[in-house]
Scaffold this motif. Structure first.
Motif, mmCIF file in Angstrom:
data_model
loop_
_atom_site.group_PDB
_atom_site.id
_atom_site.type_symbol
_atom_site.label_atom_id
_atom_site.label_comp_id
_atom_site.label_asym_id
_atom_site.label_seq_id
_atom_site.Cartn_x
_atom_site.Cartn_y
_atom_site.Cartn_z
ATOM 1 N N GLU A 90 0.811 -1.222 0.000
ATOM 2 C CA GLU A 90 0.000 0.000 0.000
ATOM 3 C C GLU A 90 0.841 1.267 0.000
ATOM 4 O OE1 GLU A 90 -2.260 0.676 3.563
ATOM 5 O OE2 GLU A 90 -0.998 -0.690 4.705
ATOM 6 N N ASN A 91 2.091 1.219 0.451
ATOM 7 C CA ASN A 91 2.945 2.408 0.496
ATOM 8 C C ASN A 91 3.843 2.538 -0.729
ATOM 9 O OD1 ASN A 91 1.973 3.196 3.061
ATOM 10 N ND2 ASN A 91 3.355 1.730 4.060
ATOM 11 N N ILE A 92 3.686 1.631 -1.684
ATOM 12 C CA ILE A 92 4.467 1.704 -2.933
ATOM 13 C C ILE A 92 3.560 2.327 -3.994
ATOM 14 C CG2 ILE A 92 5.809 0.413 -4.615
ATOM 15 C CD1 ILE A 92 6.222 -1.753 -2.541
ATOM 16 N N SER A 93 3.811 3.587 -4.314
ATOM 17 C CA SER A 93 2.882 4.357 -5.153
ATOM 18 C C SER A 93 2.832 3.857 -6.589
ATOM 19 C CB SER A 93 3.277 5.844 -5.135
ATOM 20 O OG SER A 93 4.609 5.997 -5.604
ATOM 21 N N TRP A 94 3.934 3.285 -7.092
ATOM 22 C CA TRP A 94 3.938 2.897 -8.505
ATOM 23 C C TRP A 94 3.275 1.541 -8.745
ATOM 24 C CZ3 TRP A 94 6.742 -1.565 -9.370
ATOM 25 C CH2 TRP A 94 7.678 -1.921 -8.376
ATOM 26 N N LEU A 95 2.874 0.834 -7.685
ATOM 27 C CA LEU A 95 2.121 -0.410 -7.828
ATOM 28 C C LEU A 95 0.623 -0.120 -7.713
ATOM 29 C CD1 LEU A 95 4.186 -3.013 -5.738
ATOM 30 C CD2 LEU A 95 3.978 -2.892 -8.217
ATOM 31 N N PRO A 96 -0.214 -0.836 -8.474
ATOM 32 C CA PRO A 96 -1.664 -0.558 -8.451
ATOM 33 C C PRO A 96 -2.375 -1.219 -7.276
ATOM 34 C CG PRO A 96 -1.209 -2.275 -10.032
ATOM 35 C CD PRO A 96 0.136 -1.876 -9.470
ATOM 36 N N PHE A 97 -1.733 -1.265 -6.118
ATOM 37 C CA PHE A 97 -2.332 -1.918 -4.956
ATOM 38 C C PHE A 97 -2.293 -1.006 -3.732
ATOM 39 C CE2 PHE A 97 -0.639 -5.392 -7.577
ATOM 40 C CZ PHE A 97 -1.796 -6.135 -7.771
ATOM 41 N N ASP A 98 -2.378 0.307 -3.975
ATOM 42 C CA ASP A 98 -2.310 1.263 -2.859
ATOM 43 C C ASP A 98 -3.670 1.836 -2.496
ATOM 44 O OD1 ASP A 98 -2.669 2.699 -5.140
ATOM 45 O OD2 ASP A 98 -1.026 4.118 -4.805
ATOM 46 N N GLY A 99 -4.739 1.379 -3.158
ATOM 47 C CA GLY A 99 -6.086 1.820 -2.807
ATOM 48 C C GLY A 99 -6.457 3.192 -3.322
ATOM 49 N N THR A 100 -5.771 3.686 -4.339
ATOM 50 C CA THR A 100 -6.072 5.019 -4.871
ATOM 51 C C THR A 100 -6.750 4.911 -6.235
ATOM 52 O OG1 THR A 100 -3.879 5.198 -5.906
ATOM 53 C CG2 THR A 100 -4.142 6.054 -3.656
ATOM 54 N N LEU A 101 -7.533 5.921 -6.562
ATOM 55 C CA LEU A 101 -8.172 6.048 -7.866
ATOM 56 C C LEU A 101 -7.854 7.414 -8.449
ATOM 57 C CD1 LEU A 101 -11.712 4.469 -7.250
ATOM 58 C CD2 LEU A 101 -9.874 3.529 -8.647
ATOM 59 N N ASP A 110 -7.564 8.793 -2.263
ATOM 60 C CA ASP A 110 -7.624 7.518 -1.540
ATOM 61 C C ASP A 110 -9.087 7.117 -1.382
ATOM 62 O OD1 ASP A 110 -7.537 5.372 0.195
ATOM 63 O OD2 ASP A 110 -5.878 6.171 1.364
ATOM 64 N N ALA A 111 -9.507 6.097 -2.155
ATOM 65 C CA ALA A 111 -10.910 5.672 -2.131
ATOM 66 C C ALA A 111 -11.282 5.041 -0.792
ATOM 67 C CB ALA A 111 -11.165 4.691 -3.270
ATOM 68 N N TYR A 112 -10.355 4.393 -0.146
ATOM 69 C CA TYR A 112 -10.642 3.742 1.136
ATOM 70 C C TYR A 112 -10.877 4.788 2.224
ATOM 71 C CZ TYR A 112 -9.403 -0.872 -0.662
ATOM 72 O OH TYR A 112 -9.383 -2.041 -1.357
ATOM 73 N N GLU A 113 -10.074 5.829 2.209
ATOM 74 C CA GLU A 113 -10.245 6.894 3.203
ATOM 75 C C GLU A 113 -11.559 7.636 2.964
ATOM 76 O OE1 GLU A 113 -7.912 10.938 4.753
ATOM 77 O OE2 GLU A 113 -7.020 9.636 3.221
ATOM 78 N N LEU A 114 -11.907 7.823 1.698
ATOM 79 C CA LEU A 114 -13.126 8.544 1.360
ATOM 80 C C LEU A 114 -14.370 7.797 1.834
ATOM 81 C CD1 LEU A 114 -14.250 11.040 -0.188
ATOM 82 C CD2 LEU A 114 -14.396 9.580 -2.207
ATOM 83 N N LYS A 115 -14.333 6.469 1.800
ATOM 84 C CA LYS A 115 -15.490 5.666 2.194
ATOM 85 C C LYS A 115 -15.373 5.117 3.614
ATOM 86 C CE LYS A 115 -17.030 4.438 -2.413
ATOM 87 N NZ LYS A 115 -17.645 3.423 -3.263
ATOM 88 N N GLY A 116 -14.405 5.597 4.352
ATOM 89 C CA GLY A 116 -14.258 5.178 5.743
ATOM 90 C C GLY A 116 -13.900 3.723 5.911
ATOM 91 N N ALA A 117 -13.078 3.204 5.000
ATOM 92 C CA ALA A 117 -12.683 1.793 5.054
ATOM 93 C C ALA A 117 -11.167 1.685 5.174
ATOM 94 C CB ALA A 117 -13.174 1.060 3.816
ATOM 95 N N ASP A 118 -10.575 2.492 6.044
ATOM 96 C CA ASP A 118 -9.110 2.511 6.177
ATOM 97 C C ASP A 118 -8.552 1.167 6.615
ATOM 98 O OD1 ASP A 118 -9.097 5.144 5.444
ATOM 99 O OD2 ASP A 118 -9.258 5.895 7.496
#
Length: 343
Positions: A90-101, A110-118
């Protein structure tokens, strides 16, 4: 002394002493048909890699749905359309597995932070109903592998038996049996599936019945052609002269000579059956919700491809890998088992 004055010893012209006891000794170990075929398959790196990958995918399809805390049918509307997020990446920005859109204007959020699913981690993301795609992908892989196994069993049992009987007995029996095959070939699989859905309902049972009705026709034709080629050869005529019955001739003498052709055609049938199921699911004639197959997952992901491409990418990668692996294995087996392909 010049080279011309040198004398060659007569001992050099004496015949070599050979051990006649070793003249017929075979140093290379003798190999049977299957050992020789396996050596040829091992030389095909693509086939070996495909076997390993397919084995890995099979294990994942069995254990994958239980690797996290989410069920394939569990819905959570608050967590809908979340992107992939893996705890270790999740802390590696260049990989598509950090939860961002990324929004249309290029803004990353950060889609997870926006929907309260941290605290949540969805390795392949979620769909529009908040269901975990990782679990559903491996559940869908189970369906694809079931279809592969079903197609192989149908070919091995119905197709081989039907083709062997038709080719061996010939005459009126062969004529009637081949007319039945022509009728089945004239009915498209899609029509058979629709009829099954009308009688039953959309699901794995209707697909299974449709494959059982028409999926063995190609194998039956191949086996019939091979039986027609072998049934008048000397080893069959000798067995018949010695009083062997029809069943023994077919099972003990003809079938061993057809094993290579049967395996090759079965391996080529499997990808077609997997694609057939995925196609039915894609057009809405496959499994009913909440059951998942790779075809239904691709169909669901296709509807939101522009906004959430990951929903289609993961199941598409898995089904493509499965079909490529089966095709590579089939090519390797064809080169190893078909005498015409031998170098």
């Amino acid at each position: 002394m010049s080279q011309h004055d040198e004398k060659i010893s007569k001992d050099l012209f004496e015949p070599a002493s050979l051990d006649s006891s070793k003249s017929e000794e075979i140093n290379k170990p003798s190999l049977n048909y299957w050992q020789d075929a396996w050596l040829r398959v091992r030389k095909n790196k693509a086939a070996i890699v495909s076997i390993v990958v397919l084995f890995f995918l099979t294990i994942l399809s069995l254990v994958g749905p239980y690797l996290n805390d989410y069920d394939y049918s569990q819905q959570n509307a608050k967590h809908s359309n979340l992107p992939p997020k893996v705890e270790a990446f999740e802390n590696i920005s260049w990989l598509p597995f950090d939860g961002t859109l990324t929004k249309k204007n290029g803004e990353v959020y950060d889609a997870y932070e926006l929907k309260g699913a941290d605290d949540a981690y969805y390795w392949f993301g979620t769909d529009s109903l908040g269901r975990d795609i990782f679990t559903r992908v491996w559940k869908g892989t189970q369906v694809s592998l079931y279809i592969a196994l079903l197609a192989a069993v149908i070919d091995m049992i119905i197709g081989v038996a039907y083709g062997a009987i038709s080719g061996y007995f010939g005459g009126r029996v062969d004529t009637i049996m081949q007319r039945i095959i022509e009728i089945l070939v004239g009915i498209p699989n899609l029509v058979v599936v629709i009829l099954m859905i009308i009688i039953l309902e959309p699901g794995i049972l209707s697909i299974t019945i449709a494959l059982t009705i028409t999926g063995w026709v190609g194998m039956a034709r191949v086996v019939r052609g091979q039986v027609l080629k072998y049934k008048n050869q000397e080893f069959v005529l000798a067995s018949r002269t010695l009083g062997a019955g029809h069943a023994k001739i077919i099972t003990k003498h003809l079938m061993p000579n057809l094993v290579g052709v049967i395996i090759i055609n079965t391996m080529f049938t499997i990808p077609s059956a997997i694609f057939f199921e995925a196609f039915l699911s894609f057009i809405g004639l496959g499994l009913k919700a909440p059951l998942a197959s790779l075809g239904t997952l691709i169909d669901d992901g296709f509807k939101s491809l522009v906004l959430y491409p990951y929903q289609m990418i993961f199941p598409a990668i898995v089904i493509s890998t499965i079909m490529i692996c089966f095709n590579m294995i089939a090519d390797g087996l064809r080169d190893a088992l078909d005498p015409k392909m031998r170098d």
